[in-house]
Write a protein that holds these residues in place. Sequence first.
Motif, short mmCIF file in Angstrom:
data_model
loop_
_atom_site.label_atom_id
_atom_site.label_comp_id
_atom_site.label_asym_id
_atom_site.label_seq_id
_atom_site.Cartn_x
_atom_site.Cartn_y
_atom_site.Cartn_z
N ARG A 98 46.84 44.82 50.43
CA ARG A 98 47.10 45.40 49.11
C ARG A 98 47.02 44.32 48.03
N ILE A 99 47.57 43.14 48.30
CA ILE A 99 47.53 42.03 47.33
C ILE A 99 46.08 41.60 47.10
N GLU A 100 45.30 41.52 48.18
CA GLU A 100 43.89 41.13 48.06
C GLU A 100 43.10 42.17 47.26
N GLU A 101 43.36 43.46 47.49
CA GLU A 101 42.68 44.51 46.73
C GLU A 101 43.02 44.43 45.25
N GLU A 102 44.29 44.16 44.94
CA GLU A 102 44.70 44.03 43.54
C GLU A 102 44.02 42.83 42.89
N ARG A 103 43.89 41.73 43.64
CA ARG A 103 43.22 40.54 43.12
C ARG A 103 41.75 40.82 42.85
N ILE A 104 41.10 41.53 43.77
CA ILE A 104 39.68 41.87 43.61
C ILE A 104 39.48 42.79 42.41
N ALA A 106 41.41 43.02 39.76
CA ALA A 106 41.64 42.23 38.54
C ALA A 106 40.41 41.38 38.23
N GLU A 107 39.79 40.82 39.26
CA GLU A 107 38.58 40.01 39.06
C GLU A 107 37.43 40.86 38.55
N LYS A 108 37.27 42.06 39.10
CA LYS A 108 36.21 42.97 38.63
C LYS A 108 36.43 43.35 37.17
N LYS A 109 37.67 43.61 36.83
CA LYS A 109 38.00 43.98 35.45
C LYS A 109 37.70 42.81 34.51
#
Length: 198
Positions: A98-104, A106-109
């Motif tokens: 879940r943390i990795e998905e949130e980081r990805i 945020a990076e895409k945004k």
Amino acid sequence: MASTSAVLSWSSSCCSWPRSLGGSLRRESPNPTDTGRATPIVAQKKAKKLRKIILKEDVLELGKKGQLLDVKAGFFRNYLFPTGKAQLVTPLFLKEMRIEEERIEAEKKRVKEEAQQLALIFQTVGAFKVKRKGGKGKQIFGTVTAQDLVDIIKAQLNRDVDRRIVTLPEIRETGEYVAELKLHPEVTAQVRLNVFAN
């Protein structure tokens, strides 16, 4: 001597079943309809054991990489785990995922926002001027390529742009042209070019 008599009295009192003529012990049934037959035990249906897993790679007819699935324990234990195609899902693993998905996300945004800002810069700049050696009439020698546009952007705006994202019409004469830059899958910037002949 007192302890043996206590043991004997206990053992004699614990077996209060009457002996039958054959000399075997038989328990008297409290239920008069009980004929001494054993009660059948019905086995329960065996529960299917499932494991929650995540696929590390695509598995034919099962799922794609990164997909969460429930599979039989034996299939995981005998095939998926030894071949390295799947991993058991634990609460800690779910939290990390879940943390990795949130980081990805945020990076895409962030990348999309940067692309939108760059597109806004290209719109406010106006037209880029390109000079080429002139020929007959409006014709120019050679063509204006995507690499030429990238070099002009680098010189004037100090921004690096990959030439593979530039879509340019065929430019063989002077005039105004519009090039498209695919800065992001969702963001396309339009750049105007004024081609002059010297």
